[in-house]
Design a protein around this motif. Structure first.
Motif, mmCIF file in Angstrom:
data_model
loop_
_atom_site.group_PDB
_atom_site.id
_atom_site.type_symbol
_atom_site.label_atom_id
_atom_site.label_comp_id
_atom_site.label_asym_id
_atom_site.label_seq_id
_atom_site.Cartn_x
_atom_site.Cartn_y
_atom_site.Cartn_z
ATOM 1 N N GLN A 175 14.515 9.921 15.140
ATOM 2 C CA GLN A 175 14.621 11.339 15.473
ATOM 3 C C GLN A 175 13.455 12.081 14.841
ATOM 4 O OE1 GLN A 175 17.752 14.498 14.033
ATOM 5 N NE2 GLN A 175 18.586 13.381 15.782
ATOM 6 N N LYS A 176 12.640 12.647 15.675
ATOM 7 C CA LYS A 176 11.434 13.313 15.207
ATOM 8 C C LYS A 176 11.789 14.606 14.494
ATOM 9 C CE LYS A 176 8.508 11.363 18.826
ATOM 10 N NZ LYS A 176 7.580 11.634 19.959
ATOM 11 N N GLY A 177 10.944 14.974 13.547
ATOM 12 C CA GLY A 177 11.149 16.228 12.833
ATOM 13 C C GLY A 177 10.901 16.067 11.358
ATOM 14 N N ASN A 178 11.898 15.577 10.630
ATOM 15 C CA ASN A 178 11.793 15.521 9.172
ATOM 16 C C ASN A 178 11.310 14.179 8.642
ATOM 17 O OD1 ASN A 178 12.794 18.161 8.914
ATOM 18 N ND2 ASN A 178 14.901 17.420 9.124
ATOM 19 N N ALA A 179 11.232 13.160 9.486
ATOM 20 C CA ALA A 179 10.863 11.827 8.992
ATOM 21 C C ALA A 179 10.123 11.054 10.072
ATOM 22 C CB ALA A 179 12.114 11.056 8.565
ATOM 23 N N ALA A 180 9.188 10.199 9.615
ATOM 24 C CA ALA A 180 8.477 9.331 10.551
ATOM 25 C C ALA A 180 9.426 8.273 11.089
ATOM 26 C CB ALA A 180 7.289 8.667 9.848
ATOM 27 N N THR A 181 9.206 7.846 12.315
ATOM 28 C CA THR A 181 10.068 6.858 12.954
ATOM 29 C C THR A 181 9.792 5.460 12.408
ATOM 30 O OG1 THR A 181 10.184 8.136 14.988
ATOM 31 C CG2 THR A 181 10.686 5.797 15.147
ATOM 32 N N CYS A 182 10.871 4.724 12.101
ATOM 33 C CA CYS A 182 10.724 3.328 11.684
ATOM 34 C C CYS A 182 10.459 2.468 12.915
ATOM 35 C CB CYS A 182 11.995 2.846 10.976
ATOM 36 S SG CYS A 182 11.914 1.131 10.420
ATOM 37 N N LEU A 183 9.395 1.696 12.877
ATOM 38 C CA LEU A 183 9.013 0.880 14.024
ATOM 39 C C LEU A 183 9.575 -0.536 13.949
ATOM 40 C CD1 LEU A 183 5.269 1.988 14.335
ATOM 41 C CD2 LEU A 183 7.267 2.899 15.535
ATOM 42 N N GLN A 184 10.230 -0.882 12.837
ATOM 43 C CA GLN A 184 10.719 -2.250 12.666
ATOM 44 C C GLN A 184 12.236 -2.349 12.632
ATOM 45 O OE1 GLN A 184 8.698 -4.411 9.510
ATOM 46 N NE2 GLN A 184 6.975 -2.990 9.576
ATOM 47 N N VAL A 185 12.908 -1.218 12.759
ATOM 48 C CA VAL A 185 14.370 -1.236 12.701
ATOM 49 C C VAL A 185 14.928 -1.930 13.938
ATOM 50 C CG1 VAL A 185 14.504 1.047 13.760
ATOM 51 C CG2 VAL A 185 16.436 0.183 12.456
ATOM 52 N N PRO A 186 15.930 -2.813 13.800
ATOM 53 C CA PRO A 186 16.555 -3.437 14.980
ATOM 54 C C PRO A 186 17.172 -2.379 15.893
ATOM 55 C CG PRO A 186 17.187 -4.590 12.966
ATOM 56 C CD PRO A 186 16.468 -3.347 12.548
ATOM 57 N N LEU A 187 17.206 -2.693 17.176
ATOM 58 C CA LEU A 187 17.680 -1.723 18.159
ATOM 59 C C LEU A 187 19.121 -1.312 17.898
ATOM 60 C CD1 LEU A 187 17.192 -0.084 20.699
ATOM 61 C CD2 LEU A 187 17.847 -2.080 22.065
ATOM 62 N N ASP A 188 19.976 -2.267 17.498
ATOM 63 C CA ASP A 188 21.382 -1.912 17.289
ATOM 64 C C ASP A 188 21.541 -0.936 16.130
ATOM 65 O OD1 ASP A 188 20.692 -4.113 15.522
ATOM 66 O OD2 ASP A 188 22.798 -4.139 14.960
ATOM 67 N N VAL A 189 20.695 -1.111 15.097
ATOM 68 C CA VAL A 189 20.752 -0.188 13.967
ATOM 69 C C VAL A 189 20.265 1.194 14.394
ATOM 70 C CG1 VAL A 189 19.909 0.276 11.634
ATOM 71 C CG2 VAL A 189 20.460 -2.066 12.315
ATOM 72 N N ARG A 190 19.195 1.232 15.202
ATOM 73 C CA ARG A 190 18.692 2.525 15.677
ATOM 74 C C ARG A 190 19.776 3.275 16.469
ATOM 75 N NH1 ARG A 190 13.758 4.424 16.110
ATOM 76 N NH2 ARG A 190 12.729 2.390 15.989
ATOM 77 N N LEU A 191 20.442 2.541 17.373
ATOM 78 C CA LEU A 191 21.491 3.166 18.175
ATOM 79 C C LEU A 191 22.645 3.639 17.297
ATOM 80 C CD1 LEU A 191 21.584 0.720 21.222
ATOM 81 C CD2 LEU A 191 20.648 3.026 21.172
ATOM 82 N N MET A 192 22.992 2.824 16.277
ATOM 83 C CA MET A 192 24.069 3.203 15.374
ATOM 84 C C MET A 192 23.728 4.487 14.625
ATOM 85 S SD MET A 192 25.635 1.280 12.022
ATOM 86 C CE MET A 192 25.006 -0.273 12.625
ATOM 87 N N MET A 193 22.469 4.594 14.163
ATOM 88 C CA MET A 193 22.056 5.798 13.446
ATOM 89 C C MET A 193 22.043 7.009 14.375
ATOM 90 S SD MET A 193 21.693 4.833 10.333
ATOM 91 C CE MET A 193 22.964 3.609 10.650
ATOM 92 N N GLN A 194 21.612 6.800 15.627
ATOM 93 C CA GLN A 194 21.624 7.899 16.586
ATOM 94 C C GLN A 194 23.050 8.377 16.835
ATOM 95 O OE1 GLN A 194 19.623 6.156 19.942
ATOM 96 N NE2 GLN A 194 17.574 6.498 19.122
ATOM 97 N N GLN A 195 23.973 7.419 16.996
ATOM 98 C CA GLN A 195 25.373 7.781 17.214
ATOM 99 C C GLN A 195 25.954 8.482 15.997
ATOM 100 O OE1 GLN A 195 27.157 4.042 18.187
ATOM 101 N NE2 GLN A 195 26.233 3.925 20.214
ATOM 102 N N SER A 196 25.540 8.034 14.793
ATOM 103 C CA SER A 196 26.033 8.664 13.571
ATOM 104 C C SER A 196 25.566 10.105 13.472
ATOM 105 C CB SER A 196 25.562 7.872 12.350
ATOM 106 O OG SER A 196 26.041 8.451 11.159
ATOM 107 N N LEU A 197 24.288 10.340 13.811
ATOM 108 C CA LEU A 197 23.776 11.709 13.794
ATOM 109 C C LEU A 197 24.502 12.579 14.815
ATOM 110 C CD1 LEU A 197 19.930 11.048 13.434
ATOM 111 C CD2 LEU A 197 21.410 12.138 11.755
#
Length: 749
Positions: free
Chosen positions: A57-79
């Motif tokens: 999520q752009k704004g306050n932090a740079a995007t992690c380019l190595q995070v697994p897709l499932d973790v990225r989706l989980m964090m998006q859902q958490s937000l």
């Protein structure tokens, strides 16, 4: 990383999912967080900033380019879920406040703060229904009971310490001693009644504590007759209202009937009927089938009765185990009702495949060798503590969905921790350990140092892990597997072929798979699920096999009786096939790999409404029975009871218990304690002790086992593995074996 950074343990009180994907350090007086994937260090912003970093999520932090897709989706859902969770907390707090108003002014507690009163935040574990959790036991009815309870001596709890819950989440506490007193009281109660200690993991446990706390020191416990009477009655009504909402959804989404069969300790064969739809799964009833389980005709009549009770027009499929009598009953049921399918349980089929793999002599030998290691480790506290330190808190056994899934999941876990175990047995700590010189210790040293043992473990892992991925997929409570199962089995066979290369070697495993999976290969619902999953449909190279296309059209004919609507759907299928209109938009193309299939259709299929309705009905179904904990549910007492009134009461109790468990059922990657009684059933072969010498009993001490490390990064499995399923399909031999309805004897190939 600078040497000035001091690691800080992440305690179990930190519940945000992002804490599992970062590490915490202290740099002087400042606390810094580090991403475990890309190594980026954040000097401020807290866990929310880490979550934004992982979610991209752009704004306050740079995007992690190595995070697994499932973790990225989980964090998006958490937000996305933060606002929803806050609303749930507020709703719970309002319900509690409305039923037992408490002043938010600190002056209200002037007389109680010094007695150990504690204000705790409201849990977001699950949104309760107030009629179930906080029924008028603190209101009008509760007032009557309060007066009665005060004269009962032992029934009164006026002398207990007061604990009050506020929506603000403030804490007023006298410290650890107050909590110790509360925890000891809870433990003593659970020990006394012989309840499973797993009870504290119930989503309703924390809510119960909060409801009691909101009543202050004047709360009165319900009596035995209260719980058997008005409390149970209100709970039944609340659960029935919830089930009614699911029933209303069945007409819209269709549903799957799940036939859950098991044997009790007393030798009975019980069958429970559950109904699954995209809205969730509900328990209908339990039947004692001991007298009819071997009679296909009687089983058919039972299945027919349940389908008619639910509504024939709502049922898309009936799922059973692979026993011959259930297969016969299921096929006859499909003949009687041409608008539904019978389907074998995909999880049961996969378990039978893994069982046959484990029977192969060389695989069975390796499993027994691996078990000799785990049995030694988990029966000696000194060795167990040492292992946990060298594996950074990880266990070397992994509980699976079944005994055979546990066998191969544990082999994979041990392969993942190979270097850690080798480092342990070559350390000075191991040399100094008295157990390392015992026969079992020397045997463990030989095996962990044996490269051929590890090579065999790695090969078995490569052969079975694709099947474990599919098993975890079909057993998932998070997403329907219908759009993935066909591709999952394709990938499993493809992986085995690439690993072994030679036909005479991989054909052995293909034969086992085909023997048990033949029913599913020929199931139109699975073929249609593959066809309607845009991730797979658009990545398939070449023409779609006729078997898959015919399965799709068979579902159209079965589920859409109106010929005019059938014609419209076929035209819309051509639009889907050619990626024309909305299907070819850039946003739709990008979403194919990230959205769940049913969601994709709902979002981008607006120009094809008839096909969207069919696609979402098919893709929203499950492929297997649903696993839920049956322990402590009085199934057997229900069927033993001869009194009609008590039998009805127990039936209602079972109805409430099962549906409450199904309501809070989610996928968990939490580590269990392998040596606990709760894990013993499927892990017994891996942790049971051998004959112990008398000197062993003098040194064994369960209290010497180190507690789990809060800062350990635990290994685990994830449904994200299904993202690997749609990279393209280039090995047509696998599809050709089930193409055109052929039933070829693969042993002759």
């Amino acid at each position: 990383m600078g040497s000035s950074l001091e690691p800080i343990p992440i305690t179990s009180q930190k519940h945000d999912p992002a804490w599992k994907h970062c590490q915490m350090f202290k740099n002087g007086e400042r606390v810094q967080l580090k991403c475990v994937y890309c190594g980026k260090i954040f000097k401020g912003g807290g866990i929310h900033r880490i979550k934004e970093h992982l979610a991209g999520q752009k704004g306050n932090a740079a995007t992690c380019l190595q995070v697994p897709l499932d973790v990225r989706l989980m964090m998006q859902q958490s937000l996305d879920g933060v606002v929803v969770k806050k609303r749930k907390k507020q709703k719970i707090a309002e319900e509690i406040t409305n039923l037992n108003p408490v002043s938010s002014e600190l002056g209200f507690f002037d007389n109680d703060v010094n007695t150990g009163m504690e204000l705790t935040g409201v849990s977001d574990a699950i949104e309760p229904v107030s009629s179930l959790l906080l029924e008028d036991g603190m209101g009008k009815k509760g007032g009557e009971r309060k007066e009665r309870g005060r004269g009962r001596g032992r029934g009164s709890v006026t002398s207990a310490k007061a604990v009050v819950t506020m929506g603000s989440g403030m804490l007023l506490s006298r410290g650890k001693r107050t909590n110790d007193h509360i925890h000891t009281a809870i433990g003593r109660f659970l020990y006394d009644i012989g309840a499973s200690l797993d009870a504290v993991n119930s989503a309703y446990f924390q809510l119960m504590v909060q409801a009691i706390a909101s009543g202050g020191s004047e709360v009165v416990v319900p009596s035995y007759h209260d719980l058997r009477g008005w409390v149970l009655k209100n709970s039944v009504e609340e659960v029935k209202n919830d089930v009614d909402k699911h029933i209303a959804a069945w007409a819209r989404t269709g549903c799957s009937v799940l036939v859950d069969q098991w044997n009790t300790v007393m030798g009975r064969t019980l069958i429970s009927f559950l109904v699954y739809c995209p809205e969730g799964v509900v328990f209908l009833k339990s039947v004692d089938a001991s007298d009819i389980i071997k009679l296909p005709d009687a089983l058919y009549e039972l299945l027919k009765q349940v389908v008619e009770e639910i509504g024939v027009r709502h049922v898309l499929q009936v799922i059973t185990r692979m026993e011959e009598q259930l297969i016969c009953a299921g096929r006859r049921l499909a003949d009687t009702f041409p608008n539904l399918y019978w389907a074998p349980c995909a999880a049961h089929c996969l378990d039978l495949i893994l069982e046959d793999f484990a029977k192969l002599e060389w695989i069975n030998l390796v499993i027994e060798q691996a078990r000799s290691i785990t049995r030694f480790v988990y029966n000696h506290s000194v060795v167990l503590n040492m292992m946990k330190r060298y594996t950074f808190g990880n266990d070397i056994v992994e509980p699976g969905l079944s005994r055979f899934a546990t066998n191969f999941g544990t082999l994979k876990r041990m392969v993942d921790l190979k270097r850690n175990l080798q480092t342990m047995v070559t350390s000075q700590e191991w040399v100094d350990c008295p157990y390392s010189k015992k026969p079992r210790g020397l045997e463990m040293l030989d095996l962990v140092s044996d490269q051929s043992f590890w090579s065999s473990c790695a090969l078995i892992t490569h052969l079975t892990n694709p099947l474990l991925q599919v098993l975890r997929l079909v057993g998932s409570k998070k997403r329907p597997a219908m759009g993935y199962i066909y591709a999952g089995m394709y990938r499993a066979k493809e992986a085995i072929k690439k690993e072994l290369i030679k036909r005479e070697e991989y054909i052995v495993y293909w034969n086992i798979i085909d023997h048990w999976w033949q029913q599913n290969w020929n199931l139109p619902l699975h073929a249609a699920g593959f066809y309607l999953n845009p991730k797979f449909f658009y990545s398939f190279e070449g023409d779609m096999p006729n078997k898959i296309r015919s399965g799709m059209y068979d579902c159209i004919e079965k589920f859409v009786p109106d010929l005019n609507v059938q014609d419209k759907i076929i035209k819309e299928v051509n639009s889907y096939k050619n990626a024309s209109g909305d299907f070819g938009r850039k946003m739709a193309v990008r979403a194919r790999d990230t959205m769940l299939p049913a969601e994709w259709w709902s979002t981008y299929g607006g120009s094809c409404p008839n096909l969207v309705r069919l696609a979402t009905r098919i893709l929203g179904q499950t492929c297997s029975s649903i696993e839920y904990k049956r322990s402590q549910i009085p199934f057997e007492q229900l069927h033993d009871t001869k009194n009609c009134l008590e039998r009805q009461r127990l039936s209602d109790l079972v109805f409430v218990q099962c549906n409450l468990r199904l309501r809070q059922m989610v996928d968990k990657n939490e580590e269990q304690d392998p040596i606990s009684f709760d894990s013993n059933n499927i892990l017994e072969d891996w942790i049971k002790g051998k004959e112990l010498c008398s000197e062993d009993f003098d040194t064994l001490n369960w209290m010497a086992i180190d507690p789990p490390s809060d800062n350990a990064r635990l290994l685990g499995t994830s449904d994200s593995e299904i993202e690997d399923l749609g990279a393209g399909f280039d090995d047509y031999e696998i599809f050709n074996r089930v193409k055109e309805g052929e039933e070829e004897n693969v042993e002759s190939m």
